[in-house]
Structures are given as C-alpha cells and as structure tokens.
Design a protein around this motif. Sequence first.
Motif, PDB file in Angstrom:
ATOM      1  N   ILE A 164      -4.079 -10.911  -1.256  1.00 25.54           N
ATOM      2  CA  ILE A 164      -4.587  -9.728  -1.953  1.00 25.54           C
ATOM      3  C   ILE A 164      -5.465 -10.231  -3.087  1.00 25.54           C
ATOM      4  CG2 ILE A 164      -3.975  -7.651  -3.238  1.00 25.54           C
ATOM      5  CD1 ILE A 164      -1.225  -7.775  -1.770  1.00 25.54           C
ATOM      6  N   ASP A 165      -6.778 -10.037  -2.960  1.00 27.98           N
ATOM      7  CA  ASP A 165      -7.708 -10.641  -3.901  1.00 27.98           C
ATOM      8  C   ASP A 165      -9.086 -10.000  -3.730  1.00 27.98           C
ATOM      9  OD1 ASP A 165      -7.440 -13.469  -5.571  1.00 27.98           O
ATOM     10  OD2 ASP A 165      -9.504 -12.960  -5.084  1.00 27.98           O
ATOM     11  N   ALA A 174      -8.215 -16.616   2.499  1.00 25.64           N
ATOM     12  CA  ALA A 174      -8.613 -15.298   2.997  1.00 25.64           C
ATOM     13  C   ALA A 174      -8.835 -15.307   4.511  1.00 25.64           C
ATOM     14  CB  ALA A 174      -9.864 -14.816   2.275  1.00 25.64           C
ATOM     15  N   ALA A 175      -9.581 -16.279   4.998  1.00 27.35           N
ATOM     16  CA  ALA A 175      -9.913 -16.315   6.423  1.00 27.35           C
ATOM     17  C   ALA A 175      -8.717 -16.693   7.287  1.00 27.35           C
ATOM     18  CB  ALA A 175     -11.052 -17.298   6.666  1.00 27.35           C
ATOM     19  N   LYS A 176      -7.681 -17.274   6.657  1.00 24.74           N
ATOM     20  CA  LYS A 176      -6.498 -17.706   7.405  1.00 24.74           C
ATOM     21  C   LYS A 176      -5.382 -16.668   7.380  1.00 24.74           C
ATOM     22  CE  LYS A 176      -7.526 -22.530   6.244  1.00 24.74           C
ATOM     23  NZ  LYS A 176      -7.057 -23.773   5.608  1.00 24.74           N
ATOM     24  N   ALA A 177      -5.587 -15.609   6.613  1.00 26.44           N
ATOM     25  CA  ALA A 177      -4.510 -14.639   6.411  1.00 26.44           C
ATOM     26  C   ALA A 177      -4.368 -13.690   7.594  1.00 26.44           C
ATOM     27  CB  ALA A 177      -4.776 -13.835   5.145  1.00 26.44           C
ATOM     28  N   ASP A 178      -3.147 -13.249   7.850  1.00 29.70           N
ATOM     29  CA  ASP A 178      -2.918 -12.177   8.824  1.00 29.70           C
ATOM     30  C   ASP A 178      -3.476 -10.856   8.292  1.00 29.70           C
ATOM     31  OD1 ASP A 178      -0.988 -13.420  10.976  1.00 29.70           O
ATOM     32  OD2 ASP A 178      -0.287 -14.125   9.028  1.00 29.70           O
ATOM     33  N   HIS A 179      -3.372 -10.693   6.973  1.00 30.37           N
ATOM     34  CA  HIS A 179      -3.954  -9.516   6.326  1.00 30.37           C
ATOM     35  C   HIS A 179      -4.642  -9.977   5.046  1.00 30.37           C
ATOM     36  CE1 HIS A 179      -1.576  -6.991   9.012  1.00 30.37           C
ATOM     37  NE2 HIS A 179      -0.497  -7.657   8.632  1.00 30.37           N
ATOM     38  N   PHE A 180      -5.945  -9.787   4.971  1.00 30.95           N
ATOM     39  CA  PHE A 180      -6.651  -9.999   3.722  1.00 30.95           C
ATOM     40  C   PHE A 180      -6.991  -8.636   3.141  1.00 30.95           C
ATOM     41  CE2 PHE A 180     -10.693 -10.258   1.352  1.00 30.95           C
ATOM     42  CZ  PHE A 180     -10.224 -10.981   0.270  1.00 30.95           C
ATOM     43  N   VAL A 181      -6.482  -8.362   1.950  1.00 27.80           N
ATOM     44  CA  VAL A 181      -6.703  -7.084   1.286  1.00 27.80           C
ATOM     45  C   VAL A 181      -7.700  -7.326   0.154  1.00 27.80           C
ATOM     46  CG1 VAL A 181      -5.613  -5.082   0.213  1.00 27.80           C
ATOM     47  CG2 VAL A 181      -4.302  -6.505   1.810  1.00 27.80           C
ATOM     48  N   GLY A 182      -8.954  -7.040   0.419  1.00 31.30           N
ATOM     49  CA  GLY A 182     -10.013  -7.277  -0.549  1.00 31.30           C
ATOM     50  C   GLY A 182     -10.209  -6.078  -1.458  1.00 31.30           C
ATOM     51  N   LEU A 183      -9.451  -6.030  -2.536  1.00 38.11           N
ATOM     52  CA  LEU A 183      -9.419  -4.835  -3.365  1.00 38.11           C
ATOM     53  C   LEU A 183     -10.333  -4.953  -4.587  1.00 38.11           C
ATOM     54  CD1 LEU A 183      -5.999  -4.698  -5.289  1.00 38.11           C
ATOM     55  CD2 LEU A 183      -7.247  -6.770  -4.698  1.00 38.11           C
ATOM     56  N   ARG A 184     -10.634  -3.824  -5.208  1.00 41.22           N
ATOM     57  CA  ARG A 184     -11.405  -3.786  -6.446  1.00 41.22           C
ATOM     58  C   ARG A 184     -10.598  -4.436  -7.566  1.00 41.22           C
ATOM     59  NH1 ARG A 184     -11.418   0.159 -10.737  1.00 41.22           N
ATOM     60  NH2 ARG A 184     -10.008   1.462  -9.499  1.00 41.22           N
ATOM     61  N   PRO A 185     -11.225  -5.290  -8.398  1.00 47.98           N
ATOM     62  CA  PRO A 185     -10.492  -5.895  -9.514  1.00 47.98           C
ATOM     63  C   PRO A 185      -9.892  -4.837 -10.430  1.00 47.98           C
ATOM     64  CG  PRO A 185     -12.623  -6.962  -9.223  1.00 47.98           C
ATOM     65  CD  PRO A 185     -12.610  -5.777  -8.314  1.00 47.98           C
ATOM     66  N   GLY A 186      -8.588  -4.980 -10.708  1.00 48.38           N
ATOM     67  CA  GLY A 186      -7.892  -4.061 -11.594  1.00 48.38           C
ATOM     68  C   GLY A 186      -7.314  -2.834 -10.925  1.00 48.38           C
ATOM     69  N   SER A 187      -7.494  -2.704  -9.614  1.00 47.68           N
ATOM     70  CA  SER A 187      -6.982  -1.523  -8.904  1.00 47.68           C
ATOM     71  C   SER A 187      -5.622  -1.770  -8.263  1.00 47.68           C
ATOM     72  CB  SER A 187      -7.974  -1.087  -7.826  1.00 47.68           C
ATOM     73  OG  SER A 187      -8.078  -2.054  -6.799  1.00 47.68           O
ATOM     74  N   ASP A 188      -4.974  -2.845  -8.639  1.00 45.77           N
ATOM     75  CA  ASP A 188      -3.716  -3.250  -8.005  1.00 45.77           C
ATOM     76  C   ASP A 188      -2.608  -2.202  -8.076  1.00 45.77           C
ATOM     77  OD1 ASP A 188      -4.257  -6.471  -7.676  1.00 45.77           O
ATOM     78  OD2 ASP A 188      -5.148  -5.632  -9.478  1.00 45.77           O
ATOM     79  N   PRO A 189      -2.478  -1.402  -9.163  1.00 46.42           N
ATOM     80  CA  PRO A 189      -1.403  -0.401  -9.159  1.00 46.42           C
ATOM     81  C   PRO A 189      -1.509   0.594  -8.003  1.00 46.42           C
ATOM     82  CG  PRO A 189      -2.225  -0.704 -11.387  1.00 46.42           C
ATOM     83  CD  PRO A 189      -3.152  -1.449 -10.477  1.00 46.42           C
ATOM     84  N   GLU A 220      -5.992   1.336   6.664  1.00 54.80           N
ATOM     85  CA  GLU A 220      -5.230   0.711   7.744  1.00 54.80           C
ATOM     86  C   GLU A 220      -4.770  -0.696   7.376  1.00 54.80           C
ATOM     87  OE1 GLU A 220      -9.688   0.384   8.852  1.00 54.80           O
ATOM     88  OE2 GLU A 220      -8.324   1.856   7.927  1.00 54.80           O
ATOM     89  N   VAL A 221      -5.556  -1.392   6.555  1.00 58.18           N
ATOM     90  CA  VAL A 221      -5.158  -2.727   6.090  1.00 58.18           C
ATOM     91  C   VAL A 221      -4.005  -2.612   5.096  1.00 58.18           C
ATOM     92  CG1 VAL A 221      -5.907  -4.794   4.845  1.00 58.18           C
ATOM     93  CG2 VAL A 221      -7.440  -3.701   6.497  1.00 58.18           C
ATOM     94  N   ILE A 222      -4.077  -1.620   4.217  1.00 54.76           N
ATOM     95  CA  ILE A 222      -2.994  -1.392   3.254  1.00 54.76           C
ATOM     96  C   ILE A 222      -1.693  -1.106   3.990  1.00 54.76           C
ATOM     97  CG2 ILE A 222      -2.157   0.122   1.419  1.00 54.76           C
ATOM     98  CD1 ILE A 222      -5.088   0.595   0.635  1.00 54.76           C
ATOM     99  N   ARG A 223      -1.749  -0.210   4.943  1.00 51.10           N
ATOM    100  CA  ARG A 223      -0.544   0.192   5.679  1.00 51.10           C
ATOM    101  C   ARG A 223       0.023  -0.982   6.486  1.00 51.10           C
ATOM    102  NH1 ARG A 223      -2.323   4.555   7.238  1.00 51.10           N
ATOM    103  NH2 ARG A 223      -1.072   6.016   6.014  1.00 51.10           N
ATOM    104  N   ALA A 224      -0.850  -1.689   7.186  1.00 45.45           N
ATOM    105  CA  ALA A 224      -0.384  -2.792   8.038  1.00 45.45           C
ATOM    106  C   ALA A 224       0.204  -3.922   7.196  1.00 45.45           C
ATOM    107  CB  ALA A 224      -1.544  -3.314   8.883  1.00 45.45           C
ATOM    108  N   SER A 225      -0.412  -4.238   6.058  1.00 45.38           N
ATOM    109  CA  SER A 225       0.112  -5.329   5.216  1.00 45.38           C
ATOM    110  C   SER A 225       1.457  -4.956   4.621  1.00 45.38           C
ATOM    111  CB  SER A 225      -0.899  -5.685   4.128  1.00 45.38           C
ATOM    112  OG  SER A 225      -1.210  -4.564   3.315  1.00 45.38           O
ATOM    113  N   ALA A 226       1.631  -3.696   4.226  1.00 48.49           N
ATOM    114  CA  ALA A 226       2.927  -3.256   3.686  1.00 48.49           C
ATOM    115  C   ALA A 226       4.014  -3.373   4.740  1.00 48.49           C
ATOM    116  CB  ALA A 226       2.822  -1.822   3.182  1.00 48.49           C
ATOM    117  N   ARG A 227       3.702  -2.967   5.944  1.00 47.73           N
ATOM    118  CA  ARG A 227       4.689  -3.051   7.023  1.00 47.73           C
ATOM    119  C   ARG A 227       5.052  -4.493   7.332  1.00 47.73           C
ATOM    120  NH1 ARG A 227       1.637   1.402  10.882  1.00 47.73           N
ATOM    121  NH2 ARG A 227       2.610   3.278  10.021  1.00 47.73           N
TER     122      ARG A 227
END
Length: 778
Positions: A208-209, A217-232, A351-358
């Motif tokens: 998550i970055d 990132a390229a090796k991850a099963d899920h790469f969550v490329g989020l906006r800086p500071g939007s983690d909550p 879909e990336v958010i949901r799949a990574s949480a699961r």
Amino acid sequence: MESVIPLPDGGKIVKTNCFECHAKCGVLCEVDKDGELVSVKGNPEDPRSEGRMCGKGLSATKILYDPERLRWPLRRKGERGAGQWERITWDEALDWLQERVEALTAEYGAETIAYGQGTGRGTNQWTGRAGNAGGRVHHSLSPGNICLVPMMVQAFLQYGMFPTFDGCDFDHADCIVFWGANSVWTEPTYTSGQVGRSRDRGAKLIVIDPFFEHPLAAKADHFVGLRPGSDPYLAMAWLNVIMNEDLYDHEFTQKFTNAPMLLIEGANVPLNGALVEEGGNPQSMLVFDKKSGGFVDIHTPDIDEDMDYHGMVKLADGTEAPVTTVWRALKARVDEWTPERASEMCWAPAEVIRASARTYAAAPAATINVFQGIEEQTNCKDTLQLVNIIIAICGNLEKKGGNLSMPFWNQMGPLTGADPETQKELRIVNDKASGSVYGISNPTAVFEAMRTGKPYPVRGYIMVQGNPLSWSENTALVKESLMSLDLLVCMDYYMSPTCELADLVLPSTHWTERDYLADEVCSEWVFGQQKAVEPLYERKSDVWFWREFGHRLNPEWWPWETDEELFDWQLEQTHAGVTWEELKSKWIHHVPQMPSRDYRANGFPTPTGRAELYSVVELIMGADPLPAASEPKESVFSTPDIAADYPLTGITGRRYPIYYHSAYRGIPHLREIVPEPQVIFHRSIAEEQGIEYGEWVWIESPTGRITMKARPTDGLDPRVCVIPHGWWQSCEKLGLPGYPDGMSNANMLTSDRVYNDEFMTPGLRSTLCRIVKKKGGE
C-alpha cells in the motif's frame, strides 16, 4: 565461540553490529595486526540478517576513514555560520559547555535548554535522559513527532506494547502487508530474507503506497496505489469488508479486545460502575454478560460478552441513557466507507481495495508493517488506530506469523527517567496542535520560541547526530531560529549544515570505534556491539558524551563513572539477564519475552486488559477514542484554494538503500549509484511543459521553492510527485557538488501551518506543490 577471534598474522575478527541504520545487523570486522579495519562482512550467526549486508554497512571502512569526517572538538571563532573555528580539547569543550549551560539556566531557567538528536543510532534513551535530568521540562527537540513516536505511542495506547516495526513476523506470515513502509530498502538485510522465504512458500504480499515504483509493487499480489494521506479511507474500507463479510476472528475480538465494552451513546464515554450503581467503581468498565443477563466488569473471567448489545439503561441517578457497544459504535463509522466510496477519496480501484482486504483477513496468519508513509501525515492518529484495529480483530496480534511484542520498546521508561514535574506545565505547544497524546513540546513551537522568546526564551540547543536543517519542516524558519540562539552544540560524523551554524562541534565515533549495546530494533535479542578499532583522532561516543556531560550537571541522574557501568545498569533495567562483560564475550543474548505473548493468561497491559479498539487513555487525554475517516489538513480536498495553484501532492520521504537520510552522499562508490537529486513526476507533466529527463526544474509550494533534476515516469499517479530528502553533501572525489542554502532540500517546501492534533506531526508526505520548468538564466 568468543566474540573476538585471533588470526594467525596477529590480526583479529571482531563480532559486533553495524549501526548504519536501525537494523543493527550482525557483522564480522577484520582488523589487521596494526589495528586497522580491513573489511566488514555479514555475520551468518545473526538470526535476523543471517550474514546479509547492505551497501551502507559494506562501506564501513570508507566511512570510518573518510577524510571529511570530524576529528576533534571545534569552537566557533567568528560570526555564526562564517566557518571560522578553533581546535580545542575535550576538557576545554566540556568546561566551556558546562559554564554556558549553567549561565543560561541561571538567567532563564532550565527550560531554556533543548536537547535532541536526529534519527537515533541507539542513543534515544540517553538523549531523553539528558532532557529529563534538566529538572524542568524535556522539549525533546528531535524528529520523534514524524518518526517512530506516532506509531509506537498509538500502539502502546491500544495494545500496551509496540508490534508493528521489528515485531512483524515476516518469516511465518501467510500474508505480508507493507503499508506506507519500504522495509526491504530501509532495513533490507533485516527483512529481505524473511520476506523472500515467505514468498517462496506461497505467502501473499500486499503493498500500500502512492509510489508505483516501490521495490515490491510489481511483485505484490495486490498493489494499492493510493493518494498520499488518504490512508484512513482505505483502512475504513478494509474494515467495512472485514466486518460486514464476517471475516474477523470472532473469539479474539470478543474475548481479547474491548469490542464488547459498553458506551453511553451520544456521549461516547464508557458505561462504568459508578454510573449504574450508587457507590459503584468509576474505574469499572462494563460489558453485558449473556450468561448472567447483567452488566459485569470487563475484567470478569468466564463470561459471554455481547458485542451487539444495544438498549436503554437505568442509571444510578434515576435517569435512563441509550447504551451501545464499542463494536457497534465502530461499525457505525465503518459502514459509511464502502470500497466504492473510499475509492473516490484515495484514488485506488474499489475492486483492489476489496480484494486486498479479503486476502489479508483470509490468511491464517498475517502481519502488517507500517512506517513513515502513514506517520508523516496530519491524520496519522486515525490511520494508525485503524491499522491496529485491523490487526486485532483479525486475530493477528501476539500470534506466530502476525505482529508480536518486542521487549526493548516496553523498557525505555527506566532508561530515560521520569518526566519532570513541570513537564506538562512548561512544554511548548501552540494553537496549531495541542499534542494531546504526545507529551512533549512541538518542535516547531520550540523553534518559534528561539526566535520570539514566547512563551519563554529557549536559548540553547544541544544535539547528537541531529541535522534539523534537513529533518524539520519549513527549513528557512528553522535556520532563522538556530541563528538566534546563544548556544548551539552539535555532535556528529560530518560538518552538516546545522553544524556549520554551531558554537561547538564535537566529533562522534563511528560504530566501529565504540562500545555499545545493540537492542533497539533487535527483535528478541540484545547484542554486544563492541568496538573493532580504537577511536581515531579525538572522537568520542555519543554515550560517553551524554554520560560525562550529564555527570557534570546532575550526578544523581548520571552516577556512572564508566560506559561499562552504564551498560550494566541498562541491562539490569531491561531485565536482559546478562552483564556487559558476559554479553560482550558471547556477543548475542536472547532476552525474556513480554507477558502479553501469552495473552490468554496475562491479557494486555491496557486499562481494559484487552487490545483496545476504543482507546480509553485517548479519551482521558482529550483525543477521540475512536478513529475517524479524516482528511489531511492541507490537501486537494480540504484546501482546494491552495490546490488550485499547487495541484500536485508531493511525497518528501523517498528512500535510497545506500543512504541513511542525509548521510553518506560524500562516499564516492555510494554517490555513483544515485549521484543527483531527482524529482519524480508523471510523464504528462513533462510533455505539457516541455521538460526533458535530467533537466533542472523548480519544485514550488506555498512554503518555498527548490530545484532538482527531472525524472518523468509512468510509475506514479499524474497528480502525485516524489521529492527525495537529505541532499546537501558534496563528493569531491567524483567532482559532484553539494547543495548549499537548502537549494535541493525537500523540507524547504514542507508546511509548518498545520499539524496532527495528537502527535503534532506535519504533513511531510502530502505537501501540495507544483513542478515548473526553469526559464533561461534561472
């Protein structure tokens, strides 16, 4: 086997630990018969690094013998910052410093002296002790508010221990999450082997970055490329999936978190014994027991807690109040944040958010590593609290393959000593942040007190391994502050930009030149970090300095006559079960584990005896005991007026595995790898402005302007840029320049306008800025 191994030619191999970063990997130092360090290699006996070493550690001989290193004490002769020095002895330096501190203390009070450091090489506790020993207030003018403290303190508040740094059990995890962390670069030899082995046996990887070029990132099963500071928002969405899809650990959540604890709805305060019964215990927090059909204390054994209780309760004063559980109160907040809604705010696909949480929740054992990517935000408290909740309700706390407590972090208190009685009264904060959770002064408010004398004068600053002209936000104002001081003392390896402004510059020994303990970030072990060679020139260790200087000012706090006595006391206070001589002889020692490792028998050291989703201590401190989906205080959403002129969100913490923050750009073979500061931004911006790769460009923010070379890329959201920090040092052997007056200093851009309320953290990782092509002649 002994820790010093004689060689046939009269030389020796010394087992010790590298201190070029936090990881403190075990090493073998080869020293020739003349006492010169020949080479440094990894020690395969280190159970963490297993003999691996990074470029910094392998450069130890170059750093030790670097002719640019400081050699002896220097005292300023001319105007501050003019570069005129006189060489003095250590006795002269300590006599002069003692006289200056005593004079300033007599005139202004002990609170006029600030003590601090930069990123620690194991001396955090002694810097803290120096501040506390002053007897009035410890300002702790160090970057703790942006590094380590937010995640450590938040974990202590919720768990009573700190398991999200060296407590990540990568080796046994079925799922590994790096959330705002890049440990395979920042502590590479510590983590890379464990992560690699787990991946080889099929462990899932989630990264998550905001930086798509994160090394994993390229090796991850899920790469969550989020906006800086939007983690909550992302964390809320993860909880939305986990809670509503019934993916949480039911037993752990019910029995070992405070999810069933009852709250008075609306007021959001715990239902306690005094509220429901005349003469009841106000410290008794209640749950509803389905077995007895009544309210019982949360510590009561053998009960069947109801996590979904909701109803009206008759209080002792005859009134009624609506009552709910922590679980229901948390879920009410979480339910608003579906992956779809969170996606709008954090720019990651639903879909990336949901799949990574699961993936995380479904793993038999999963570990989450967090660090400065989510610390250096004005909403860091909420993100950290949410991540801690995720770990807890999925049953990954104090679990093999999950997040584990480590002894060192629970034993800092005795080493630093108690806070002065006037700590709360005299700490310096301002209306930008109350610091409700972190009980020290706000560094930016201390710098302001240096300039203005308000609320009282701060006239002295003594630091080891600290360079606030690199680590602190709004560098231009920090420089103003330092220029106004009556006393500035720096102990360091090199003549840093901050050292150049000092009254007294003291030469610090390299780790190969000094004895110490390696315990911080050493997992379940403590190591005898003994010197390989005798100190060169007139260098002294940071520990020696604090002990000697401290003994002069306050011998009750600093009674030790030698470093060895201090080490023995330190090992005694931390219950290591070994003396310094014994430790030095065998090099490595396994330390006793924390009681919460057996949480079924011992519980957790929190007010409720459980891992806390709702933080009771934060309620007492005046912070929100539950997390919120909060936005950074300056961002494209919260301050659209600023974003109209500065549309990019800049990350100012990009790491290089060969450098340690602002250090070692003067070492030629390291500088060759990354020779120049490069700002990384999306290719579309370059095309729009006609910017070529490698061209010098301006980076501008509402705070300031710097210049770096352009590196356009597709590996980043077009609305984000990456601005590496730490650039000041030249490398004469390669003919590569330094960067004076902050010309390429990322913190010339960062804001001192807004802060996190609880930890007083600025938004260094979400700075609004823009990239501008230079005009002719600029």
